[in-house]
Design a protein around this motif. Structure first.
Motif, PDB file in Angstrom:
ATOM      1  N   ILE A 133       7.164   5.621  -2.794  1.00 23.87           N
ATOM      2  CA  ILE A 133       8.073   6.939  -2.811  1.00 23.87           C
ATOM      3  C   ILE A 133       8.745   6.087  -3.939  1.00 23.87           C
ATOM      4  CG2 ILE A 133      10.601   5.491  -2.151  1.00 23.87           C
ATOM      5  CD1 ILE A 133       9.486   3.282   0.513  1.00 23.87           C
ATOM      6  N   GLU A 134       8.490   5.096  -5.307  1.00 24.33           N
ATOM      7  CA  GLU A 134       9.591   5.234  -6.497  1.00 24.33           C
ATOM      8  C   GLU A 134       8.612   6.740  -6.775  1.00 24.33           C
ATOM      9  OE1 GLU A 134       8.676   3.029 -10.337  1.00 24.33           O
ATOM     10  OE2 GLU A 134       8.491   1.536  -8.688  1.00 24.33           O
ATOM     11  N   THR A 135       7.440   6.970  -6.898  1.00 20.52           N
ATOM     12  CA  THR A 135       6.363   8.365  -7.600  1.00 20.52           C
ATOM     13  C   THR A 135       7.565   9.734  -6.972  1.00 20.52           C
ATOM     14  OG1 THR A 135       4.572   7.052  -7.658  1.00 20.52           O
ATOM     15  CG2 THR A 135       4.293   9.091  -7.688  1.00 20.52           C
ATOM     16  N   PHE A 136       7.482   9.559  -5.886  1.00 26.73           N
ATOM     17  CA  PHE A 136       7.919  11.043  -5.176  1.00 26.73           C
ATOM     18  C   PHE A 136       9.180  10.930  -6.180  1.00 26.73           C
ATOM     19  CE2 PHE A 136      11.219  12.065  -1.925  1.00 26.73           C
ATOM     20  CZ  PHE A 136      10.353  13.250  -1.815  1.00 26.73           C
ATOM     21  N   ALA A 137      10.429   9.651  -6.004  1.00 29.19           N
ATOM     22  CA  ALA A 137      11.292   9.616  -6.096  1.00 29.19           C
ATOM     23  C   ALA A 137      11.762  10.556  -7.731  1.00 29.19           C
ATOM     24  CB  ALA A 137      12.191   8.185  -6.552  1.00 29.19           C
ATOM     25  N   THR A 138      10.361  10.183  -8.625  1.00 28.84           N
ATOM     26  CA  THR A 138      10.448  10.110 -10.298  1.00 28.84           C
ATOM     27  C   THR A 138       9.872  11.498 -10.123  1.00 28.84           C
ATOM     28  OG1 THR A 138      10.010   7.645 -10.491  1.00 28.84           O
ATOM     29  CG2 THR A 138       9.105   9.339 -12.212  1.00 28.84           C
ATOM     30  N   ARG A 139       9.513  12.551  -9.566  1.00 27.04           N
ATOM     31  CA  ARG A 139       9.245  13.811  -9.568  1.00 27.04           C
ATOM     32  C   ARG A 139       9.680  14.327  -9.185  1.00 27.04           C
ATOM     33  NH1 ARG A 139       3.154  13.849 -10.508  1.00 27.04           N
ATOM     34  NH2 ARG A 139       3.020  16.248  -9.928  1.00 27.04           N
ATOM     35  N   PHE A 140      10.999  13.575  -7.806  1.00 27.70           N
ATOM     36  CA  PHE A 140      11.519  15.218  -7.356  1.00 27.70           C
ATOM     37  C   PHE A 140      13.215  15.247  -6.659  1.00 27.70           C
ATOM     38  CE2 PHE A 140       8.252  18.068  -6.315  1.00 27.70           C
ATOM     39  CZ  PHE A 140       8.342  18.397  -5.666  1.00 27.70           C
ATOM     40  N   GLY A 141      13.197  14.276  -7.221  1.00 26.45           N
ATOM     41  CA  GLY A 141      14.813  13.088  -7.680  1.00 26.45           C
ATOM     42  C   GLY A 141      15.610  12.143  -7.760  1.00 26.45           C
ATOM     43  N   LYS A 142      15.040  11.599  -8.324  1.00 25.93           N
ATOM     44  CA  LYS A 142      15.575  10.381  -7.994  1.00 25.93           C
ATOM     45  C   LYS A 142      16.740   9.609  -7.531  1.00 25.93           C
ATOM     46  CE  LYS A 142      13.400   6.837 -10.618  1.00 25.93           C
ATOM     47  NZ  LYS A 142      12.896   5.369 -10.956  1.00 25.93           N
ATOM     48  N   ARG A 143      17.807  10.554  -8.639  1.00 23.98           N
ATOM     49  CA  ARG A 143      18.987  10.409  -8.044  1.00 23.98           C
ATOM     50  C   ARG A 143      19.974  10.641  -7.486  1.00 23.98           C
ATOM     51  NH1 ARG A 143      21.869  13.378 -14.444  1.00 23.98           N
ATOM     52  NH2 ARG A 143      20.356  11.515 -15.331  1.00 23.98           N
TER      53      ARG A 143
ATOM     54  N   GLY B 161      13.452  -3.883   1.944  1.00 25.47           N
ATOM     55  CA  GLY B 161      12.827  -4.094   0.719  1.00 25.47           C
ATOM     56  C   GLY B 161      11.900  -3.087   0.579  1.00 25.47           C
ATOM     57  N   MET B 162      11.892  -1.752   1.534  1.00 29.64           N
ATOM     58  CA  MET B 162      11.403  -0.349   1.539  1.00 29.64           C
ATOM     59  C   MET B 162      10.684   0.022   0.484  1.00 29.64           C
ATOM     60  SD  MET B 162      10.303  -0.919   5.445  1.00 29.64           S
ATOM     61  CE  MET B 162      11.363  -1.673   6.725  1.00 29.64           C
ATOM     62  N   LEU B 163      11.723   0.085  -0.515  1.00 32.22           N
ATOM     63  CA  LEU B 163      11.654   0.496  -1.539  1.00 32.22           C
ATOM     64  C   LEU B 163      10.241  -0.134  -2.664  1.00 32.22           C
ATOM     65  CD1 LEU B 163      14.889   1.847  -2.338  1.00 32.22           C
ATOM     66  CD2 LEU B 163      12.950   3.498  -1.598  1.00 32.22           C
ATOM     67  N   THR B 164      10.023  -1.555  -2.104  1.00 32.88           N
ATOM     68  CA  THR B 164       9.166  -2.511  -3.222  1.00 32.88           C
ATOM     69  C   THR B 164       7.894  -3.895  -1.661  1.00 32.88           C
ATOM     70  OG1 THR B 164      10.827  -4.731  -2.432  1.00 32.88           O
ATOM     71  CG2 THR B 164      10.838  -2.973  -4.311  1.00 32.88           C
ATOM     72  N   LEU B 165       7.792  -2.193  -1.351  1.00 34.57           N
ATOM     73  CA  LEU B 165       6.991  -3.199  -0.111  1.00 34.57           C
ATOM     74  C   LEU B 165       5.419  -3.117  -1.122  1.00 34.57           C
ATOM     75  CD1 LEU B 165       6.923  -1.088   2.603  1.00 34.57           C
ATOM     76  CD2 LEU B 165       8.070  -3.448   2.856  1.00 34.57           C
ATOM     77  N   VAL B 166       4.597  -4.088  -0.656  1.00 30.62           N
ATOM     78  CA  VAL B 166       3.594  -4.735  -1.594  1.00 30.62           C
ATOM     79  C   VAL B 166       2.496  -4.332  -0.800  1.00 30.62           C
ATOM     80  CG1 VAL B 166       2.351  -6.526  -2.956  1.00 30.62           C
ATOM     81  CG2 VAL B 166       4.585  -6.635  -2.490  1.00 30.62           C
ATOM     82  N   LEU B 167       1.819  -3.862  -0.500  1.00 32.47           N
ATOM     83  CA  LEU B 167       0.608  -3.304  -0.250  1.00 32.47           C
ATOM     84  C   LEU B 167      -0.536  -4.259   0.205  1.00 32.47           C
ATOM     85  CD1 LEU B 167      -1.016  -0.882   2.131  1.00 32.47           C
ATOM     86  CD2 LEU B 167      -2.315  -0.466  -0.135  1.00 32.47           C
ATOM     87  N   LEU B 168      -1.117  -5.320   0.948  1.00 32.34           N
ATOM     88  CA  LEU B 168      -2.133  -6.319   1.356  1.00 32.34           C
ATOM     89  C   LEU B 168      -3.304  -6.023   1.505  1.00 32.34           C
ATOM     90  CD1 LEU B 168      -0.184  -7.818   4.530  1.00 32.34           C
ATOM     91  CD2 LEU B 168      -0.225  -8.768   1.484  1.00 32.34           C
ATOM     92  N   GLY B 169      -3.955  -6.381   0.714  1.00 33.21           N
ATOM     93  CA  GLY B 169      -5.435  -5.815   0.096  1.00 33.21           C
ATOM     94  C   GLY B 169      -6.045  -6.013   1.250  1.00 33.21           C
ATOM     95  N   GLY B 170      -7.478  -6.040   1.308  1.00 36.03           N
ATOM     96  CA  GLY B 170      -8.377  -5.702   2.550  1.00 36.03           C
ATOM     97  C   GLY B 170      -8.773  -7.464   2.525  1.00 36.03           C
ATOM     98  N   CYS B 171      -9.072  -7.967   3.795  1.00 40.20           N
ATOM     99  CA  CYS B 171      -9.143  -9.319   3.738  1.00 40.20           C
ATOM    100  C   CYS B 171     -10.952  -9.319   3.053  1.00 40.20           C
ATOM    101  CB  CYS B 171     -10.044  -9.062   5.351  1.00 40.20           C
ATOM    102  SG  CYS B 171      -8.962  -9.300   6.370  1.00 40.20           S
ATOM    103  N   PRO B 172     -11.636 -10.389   2.456  1.00 38.35           N
ATOM    104  CA  PRO B 172     -12.142 -10.626   1.935  1.00 38.35           C
ATOM    105  C   PRO B 172     -13.630 -10.715   2.707  1.00 38.35           C
ATOM    106  CG  PRO B 172     -10.574 -12.911   2.330  1.00 38.35           C
ATOM    107  CD  PRO B 172     -10.476 -12.016   2.870  1.00 38.35           C
ATOM    108  N   ASN B 173     -14.618 -10.652   1.480  1.00 39.44           N
ATOM    109  CA  ASN B 173     -15.808 -10.694   2.867  1.00 39.44           C
ATOM    110  C   ASN B 173     -16.338 -11.516   2.523  1.00 39.44           C
ATOM    111  OD1 ASN B 173     -16.767  -8.012   2.123  1.00 39.44           O
ATOM    112  ND2 ASN B 173     -17.123  -8.406  -0.436  1.00 39.44           N
ATOM    113  N   PRO B 174     -16.523 -11.980   4.907  1.00 46.32           N
ATOM    114  CA  PRO B 174     -17.157 -12.874   5.148  1.00 46.32           C
ATOM    115  C   PRO B 174     -18.224 -14.372   3.509  1.00 46.32           C
ATOM    116  CG  PRO B 174     -18.345 -11.264   6.161  1.00 46.32           C
ATOM    117  CD  PRO B 174     -16.978 -10.938   5.377  1.00 46.32           C
TER     118      PRO B 174
END
Length: 266
Positions: free
Chosen positions: A80-90, A19-32
């Protein structure tokens, strides 16, 4: 024993189906939430004022442990997707990451993705990276400029992108609002022959450093290399030059749970 065959600096293998190629960055904690205090002229206000600051000061504490990269770098999957697209996805491969035991990234676990044109390293917790680094072992100035532009494209704030564009391609280190932006030349001790551009939260990198006990859990000794002719020069191993021990590599699917690095479940 790690099953991958290791050659030179990095040991290509087929891209890991994780699942590393589709990791979702968790957002910051909401303000109290803040409750509005109404003045009570007939009652002393001091007791209410004593308790309110304590509640407000303790609430943001968990968020302070998250790296400054959150909300400023795009999430790991898009990196990862941006790196692959610009520097060799295949020919993109996730490869074993050698344990680095010198420099700012000493003993910080990381994931490595490689193409024929370059290498991407994501440091620390894959879901909350403390830093990202892109490098090449040979390339013209135009390639370095392309990498600098690629790195700027990973940032969400215009001011951060401006800092990256201002980095010297020879060697440089700038800081802005908790982030370090750095270009490391091939001549530096920690570069191991490569040219690197990196963005990291230095405090989060320190927190991401694995303990000796964690290294025993998520790092394995690299298998012995077979003597095989190679058409291209070897990449130097990313380990301290003065050590005589065998290389170690991080397992590809490590994770961090409750502040500790762990192996994936069997």
């Amino acid at each position: 024993m790690n099953p991958f065959q290791v050659k030179g600096k990095m040991r290509p293998r087929p891209a890991v189906a994780s699942g590393m190629l589709t990791l979702v960055l968790l957002g910051g904690c909401p303000n109290p939430s803040r409750s509005q205090l109404r003045e009570q002229p007939e009652q002393p206000a001091a007791p209410a004022m004593k308790s309110t600051p304590a509640a407000l000061s303790s609430a943001p504490a968990p968020a302070s442990r998250k790296p400054v990269t959150e909300g400023r770098l795009i999430d790991s999957g898009l990196i990862i997707e941006t790196f692959a697209t610009r520097f060799g996805k295949r020919d993109l491969k996730q490869v074993p990451s050698e344990v680095i035991d010198t420099g700012v990234f000493r003993y910080v676990p990381y994931l490595t993705y490689e193409t024929s044109r370059g290498e991407l390293n994501i440091y620390g917790d894959p879901q909350h990276p403390a830093g990202v680094e892109i490098g090449i072992y040979a390339g013209k100035t135009s390639t370095k400029e392309e990498l600098r532009n690629l790195m700027a494209g990973l940032l969400q704030q215009a001011a951060d992108r401006e800092v990256v564009h201002g980095l010297s391609l020879n060697e440089d280190k700038l800081e802005r609002a908790g982030l370090t932006f750095e270009v490391t030349p091939p001549t530096a001790d920690e570069s191991y022959g490569g040219w690197w551009i990196s963005i990291y939260d230095a405090a989060a990198i320190d927190r991401a450093r694995a303990s000796d006990a964690e290294l025993k859990t998520i790092a394995v000794e690299a298998p012995a290399q077979k003597d095989e002719p190679r058409a291209e020069p070897k990449k130097p191993a990313r380990k301290a030059k003065e050590t005589g021990t065998s290389d170690r590599v991080y397992i590809p699917d490590y994770s961090r749970e409750e502040g500790a690095y762990v192996r994936p479940p069997l």
